[in-house]
Design an enzyme around this catalytic site. Sequence first.
Site, PDB file in Angstrom:
ATOM      1  N   GLU B 113      -0.443  -5.970  10.411  1.00  0.00           N
ATOM      2  CA  GLU B 113      -0.513  -7.429  10.340  1.00  0.00           C
ATOM      3  C   GLU B 113       0.313  -7.932   9.172  1.00  0.00           C
ATOM      4  OE1 GLU B 113      -3.925  -9.316   8.921  1.00  0.00           O
ATOM      5  OE2 GLU B 113      -4.465  -7.696   7.567  1.00  0.00           O
ATOM      6  N   SER B 116      -0.874 -12.415   3.320  1.00  0.00           N
ATOM      7  CA  SER B 116      -0.278 -13.565   2.649  1.00  0.00           C
ATOM      8  C   SER B 116       0.913 -13.158   1.807  1.00  0.00           C
ATOM      9  CB  SER B 116      -1.329 -14.266   1.804  1.00  0.00           C
ATOM     10  OG  SER B 116      -1.995 -13.336   0.996  1.00  0.00           O
ATOM     11  N   TYR B 117       0.923 -11.902   1.324  1.00  0.00           N
ATOM     12  CA  TYR B 117       2.022 -11.507   0.450  1.00  0.00           C
ATOM     13  C   TYR B 117       2.738 -10.255   0.909  1.00  0.00           C
ATOM     14  CZ  TYR B 117       1.376 -15.198  -2.834  1.00  0.00           C
ATOM     15  OH  TYR B 117       1.338 -16.432  -3.411  1.00  0.00           O
ATOM     16  N   ASP B 233      -8.781 -15.228  -2.783  1.00  0.00           N
ATOM     17  CA  ASP B 233      -8.444 -15.331  -1.356  1.00  0.00           C
ATOM     18  C   ASP B 233      -9.436 -14.533  -0.520  1.00  0.00           C
ATOM     19  OD1 ASP B 233      -7.110 -16.235   0.836  1.00  0.00           O
ATOM     20  OD2 ASP B 233      -5.499 -14.773   0.755  1.00  0.00           O
TER      21      ASP B 233
END
Lengths: 297, 464
Positions: B113, B116-117, B233
């Site tokens: 996947e 975010s980073y 997060d």
Amino acid sequence: MAPITGLSHLVNPLATPDQLANSSSQIDGVPGDLEDSVRFEGVKLIQAASVLLRLPQELAAEAIVIFTRFWVGSEGGSLIVNNAKDVASASLYLTAKPSAHPVSPRLLLTTFEYLDKARPLHSVTSRNSVQPEDCFLSEGSYHAARKVLIKTEAQILRTLGYQTHVALPFTLCINYLQALDAFKDQHAQALARRAFAHLNTALLSPQLLYLTYQPPALATAAIYLAAKEVEVKLPGDEWWEVFDLDREELGFLVVAMMSMAGFAEEEAVKWGKRKVPLTADEVQSEVEKRRLLDAGE
Amino acid sequence: MVSRWADDDEDAALEAQRKKEKEEKKRAKAEKQRKAEEAEKRRQQQQQQQEAAAESTNGSSERPSKRRRLSADQATTTEDDSASQPRPLLRFDAPSWGPARSVENFERLNHIEEGSYGYVSRAREIATGEIVAIKRMKMEGSEHSGFPVTALREIQTLNAARHRHIVELREVVNGEGGKVEDVYLVMEFLEHDLKTLMEDMEEPFLPSEVKTLMLQLGSAVEFLHDRWILHRDLKTSNILMNNRGEIKIADFGMARFCGNPPPSNLTQLVVTLWYRSPELLLGTTTYDSSVDMWSTGCIFGELLTKDPLLQGKNEVDQLSKIFELCGIPTEEIWPGFRKLPNARSLRLPRTTQTTGSVIRSKFPFLTTAGNALLATLLSLNPAKRPSASELLAHPYFREDPRPKSTAMFPTFPSKAGQERRRRQATPNAPIRGEGKAMGDVDFSGIFAGRENEDVGGGFQLKLI
């Protein structure tokens, strides 16, 4: 690379005997004493820059430890390949970046430019003839310098296997002084100051004390030495064992810390008004020069 | 005349050649030194052995008596002076460092996947056959400021956070062929993430399972906060789960160390929208671990129903959804919220009828203790939210049904292990540097027209 677990504020990764025995610079033919001189000068540069940039001392100390680690071992950086000056600025940049006091590349590079011009450095505040306009980085040279900074930063990270953890002995030192009930003494402040001074001085040690001893050992030895100097009486028994340091190691560390003043003076005499080489080319020509001198004798 | 450019190329090639030679020389030299040392050691050993052998053959009559005397000596010394005995001193195993390895030591198996980073894939370490997860760091902006600060923080925080319920960072490796721009994190591989898992489940987790999951999550968050790490997060897609019912927090791309008092210049562009706390939405720049506790509350709600609790479309919608669920803030409930940057444009309805929290009625099957826990986690006032340690001590976890043993958890087929996963539209974590966009969010429209709405005859059905 084993990870740091648990008590990370007490534990640093240490240099292996193999790393201490073989430095990349020495394999490239740089004499050991020249290596010590260049490293000493680089560390002074980082310390001075962080004073000028008004960074907390712990950032300076972390940057110095990172800088020192970079040169150690056959897989470390070599003074013939890397400019010590660039590694110094990149170490400070890298350390400050994730902290609460990040420094912009321009500010950092200008500061190092100034310090490099102002060398030989005796103290940050000492007078010199460097004018502000001499340190101005034109747009072109700034971009070039920033590129080098970024490249060197990446190289430091790769060389250290992205292991940037540095545990420092300063808070431990205060903690230990409290545990020893030393703050009840009237000279307590002088004692703490002196101990901190030794810890800061040890950052410059050619014996790489921060790469060979854990923070608790450094803090204990600094307190021992400071107490002797300030003449504060600490418990008569072998109190250092409470902080897990044995007599032999304590002795070695105290001698190493006491020898710093002599080392610094020798360096000052040795180089005089000359600048210690801080780039690969300068180191290379210094090595050549010495070789010729040796051959002439 | 040869052109300058051709000359340059040649130069570069020559330079590279020279460099290579030097590297080889260096390596050879180090190797030689090592070999010489080894040989020396071997020689010494042999010598010792020979001496020992010679002694044992020559002085066989002498040796036994010597040995006996020695052991007798030891016996007497240990008895009379115990004070001079060496006291045990604490010693740490000091790790060392070495250059980072290359990603070529790993064989990529399949894509998992995009976090975010970075991009995550499943891989096998060629030397050991171990399955790992490899995450490629996003190096955006590295031409201006070098190694991204977020990547640096992710590595540092993950290294400082070794815990049973936090994903383990094994090492950091470089890209193929010494490509310096690419950096990969090698982490342990877990079969599921909670988000994808719940999407495929027919029914939400059982209450006993939710308790186990919340306890595990709480222990990890407590560990992080104890070490002054804010995750920033937390969400179900960042919580990984293995087939033994254990969960681990992952994706520290937003994490950072903080102190007490917290730094005053923290970015409010953290935490994925649906899990973002009201004070962040209102633009605060000083916050603490309570932002993670809000996210934990959102995750709690999501575990109970298997649907994300507050699915706002944008910042404004998110805040209105929060107020709908948790009630409307007042000076009494949340002192000082009016002073937050984005609160100025906020126009709240005056009617007292709408100010209460409706959490209780949203979760009719949750016990009173469970409801109380959820309500405090979702306190509008950050100071009212429990710490992670308080969460773990909550009576909710001690009442029936008891937390289910992890060994009793059902197993599920792993999507990450085999196939490309279906991605549903969930908003991503905010991107750094887009702070400007947050600056002038206009919250004035949230309750606009509420006063003009038709009000019923005063009849309300309330679930207790």
